[in-house]
Enzyme design. Structure first.
Site, PDB file in Angstrom:
ATOM      1  N   HIS A  76     -12.068  -0.705   9.001  1.00 16.59           N
ATOM      2  CA  HIS A  76     -11.075  -1.444   9.775  1.00 16.59           C
ATOM      3  C   HIS A  76     -11.648  -1.856  11.130  1.00 16.59           C
ATOM      4  CE1 HIS A  76      -8.433   0.622   6.886  1.00 16.59           C
ATOM      5  NE2 HIS A  76      -7.589  -0.363   7.098  1.00 16.59           N
ATOM      6  N   ARG A 117      -6.785  11.188   1.167  1.00 13.36           N
ATOM      7  CA  ARG A 117      -6.361  10.150   0.225  1.00 13.36           C
ATOM      8  C   ARG A 117      -7.097  10.295  -1.107  1.00 13.36           C
ATOM      9  NH1 ARG A 117      -7.578   4.717   3.272  1.00 13.36           N
ATOM     10  NH2 ARG A 117      -6.510   3.788   1.468  1.00 13.36           N
ATOM     11  N   ASP A 163     -10.510  -6.641   0.030  1.00 10.03           N
ATOM     12  CA  ASP A 163      -9.756  -5.860   1.001  1.00 10.03           C
ATOM     13  C   ASP A 163      -9.346  -6.825   2.117  1.00 10.03           C
ATOM     14  OD1 ASP A 163      -8.544  -3.726   2.270  1.00 10.03           O
ATOM     15  OD2 ASP A 163     -10.265  -2.393   2.083  1.00 10.03           O
ATOM     16  N   LYS A 178      -9.482   1.785  -6.001  1.00 12.92           N
ATOM     17  CA  LYS A 178     -10.155   1.387  -4.770  1.00 12.92           C
ATOM     18  C   LYS A 178     -10.897   2.601  -4.185  1.00 12.92           C
ATOM     19  CE  LYS A 178      -5.984   2.037  -1.943  1.00 12.92           C
ATOM     20  NZ  LYS A 178      -4.891   1.383  -1.196  1.00 12.92           N
ATOM     21  N   HIS A 179     -12.004   2.379  -3.462  1.00 14.16           N
ATOM     22  CA  HIS A 179     -12.579   1.110  -3.007  1.00 14.16           C
ATOM     23  C   HIS A 179     -13.973   1.009  -3.629  1.00 14.16           C
ATOM     24  CE1 HIS A 179      -9.754   2.540   0.078  1.00 14.16           C
ATOM     25  NE2 HIS A 179      -9.447   1.276   0.255  1.00 14.16           N
ATOM     26  N   ASP A 193       0.867  -1.176   0.000  1.00 11.65           N
ATOM     27  CA  ASP A 193       0.000   0.000   0.000  1.00 11.65           C
ATOM     28  C   ASP A 193       0.902   1.223   0.000  1.00 11.65           C
ATOM     29  OD1 ASP A 193      -2.788  -0.335  -0.130  1.00 11.65           O
ATOM     30  OD2 ASP A 193      -2.855  -1.118   1.915  1.00 11.65           O
TER      31      ASP A 193
END
Length: 378
Positions: free
Chosen positions: A208, A165, A278, A195-196, A64
């Site tokens: 997460h 991001r 993922d 992504k995503h 990543d």
């Protein structure tokens, strides 16, 4: 060649242990994802990648490495790349300079990794930078419905895990900047990963630690967040779905949904590249249909839904029991007919491996194209 090697694993340290070598040699292992703990400097990283290839020449060595706060290798010669939002901000001042800078970033990113033997980075992020509607920021994006691109997005993003991001809040700007970055990756001989899918930027929760829920309609999602995937379907070589549930479309997260991956992605958007799950250790992957599942169950569900590869991250630490549990469990599930190897999926995995010999680190550092790319970074 294996029928299908869908598992992407990790390792605990900066060199391969005997256990790592055994896991890499497993017929279901198709690659390895690196983290900051696996890196000291470019010399050590180069040796580690060579050792991985000595065990498994067709292993896809991944990382990543987006820039900004998601960049595993930051020092020891690696260029610290800006977050993708920097390119979106530059776009608002000078669109041509922004596309040039994004191409430069893609080249620097890909060339530095390849000079050390890393094959592939999970980039670019195609999520939209939705703004928190409780703030005074510009309205949420609706590019595909005809509204003009926002004049700037200086405030807090709705999604903390995505945030800077993302390139921008307008799907058209995201598409053009991502395409530019992907051109730079291509110049370095590296594939790409959007992504995503179909979009993580609208939800606040972090997959997460939670299971995000996006209650918009399929029409709304396709008009905005998923639009870059359709527009880029000839340039994207792979993608990663979100661990997000879109209940008006399917009760399962996108990465475990045949409707999202088969009906919408493959059939409607005509995507032909590889699909990664993922990380299966994330909370958003641990509960399917309201039930806590094992890593093996999650992997079987992802493969059955249409993923070509499944990632299990950060489970090699300690005794690494979960890694062996997944490899053994997936082999047993295959023997029991719970999932079938997909030769087409294996071909899509192999297509992500770079072609050609890249310049070594010292040669890259004095390469005119590389030095010019560094000058173009914002």
């Amino acid at each position: 060649m294996n029928e299908h090697a869908p598992v992407i694993l990790d390792i605990a340290g900066t060199e391969l242990s005997s256990t790592d070598r055994r896991r890499l040699a497993h017929p279901l292992t198709g690659g390895l994802i690196l983290f900051t703990r696996n890196w000291q400097d470019h010399q050590q990283l180069t040796q580690l990648c060579a050792d991985i290839k000595a065990v498994r020449p067709d292993a896809l060595i991944c990382v990543d490495h987006e820039g900004g706060r998601v960049q595993r290798f930051r020092h020891g010669g690696f260029t610290h790349l800006p977050p993708m939002r920097a390119f979106g901000e530059l776009w608002m001042r000078d669109a041509l300079a922004a596309t040039q800078a994004a191409t430069a970033a893609g080249y620097v990113l890909g060339a530095e990794l390849r000079a050390c033997g890393v094959d592939f980075s999970f980039t670019p992020v195609l999520d939209l930078d939705w703004q928190d509607t409780t703030s005074t920021q510009v309205p949420a994006p609706a590019a595909a419905r005809g509204r003009a691109a926002p004049a700037g997005r200086p405030g807090a993003s709705r999604s903390g895990v995505i945030g800077d991001r993302a390139f921008h809040g307008d799907a058209r700007v995201v598409t053009l900047l991502a395409q530019s970055l992907m051109l730079g990756l291509l110049q370095a001989g590296m594939a790409n990963c959007g992504k995503h899918f179909p979009g993580h930027g609208f939800v606040r929760a972090d997959s997460h630690t939670e299971i995000p829920m996006d209650r918009r309609s399929l029409k709304a999602i396709l008009a905005d967040d998923a639009a870059p995937y359709g527009w880029l379907n000839m340039a994207l070589t792979s993608l990663m779905p979100a661990h997000v549930i879109y209940p008006k479309v399917d009760s399962r997260p996108a990465g475990f949904s045949r409707r999202w991956l088969q009906e919408i992605l493959r059939e409607r958007l005509r995507f032909t590249g590889a699909v990664f799950s993922d990380d299966l250790s994330m909370e958003g992957a641990r509960r399917i249909d309201g039930r806590l599942v094992s890593y093996t169950e999650a992997a079987v569900a992802a493969l059955a839904a249409g993923c070509d590869m499944v990632l299990l991250c950060n489970q090699s630490l300690g005794d690494g029991h979960s890694v062996d549990e997944l490899l053994d469990g997936l082999a047993a599930a295959q023997a029991q007919g719970q999932w079938q190897p997909d030769p087409a999926g294996e071909q899509r995995r192999l297509a992500l491996l770079p072609v050609g010999q890249p310049p070594g680190w010292d040669e890259l550092m004095v390469q005119p194209h590389y030095m010019q790319a560094l000058r173009l970074l914002p």
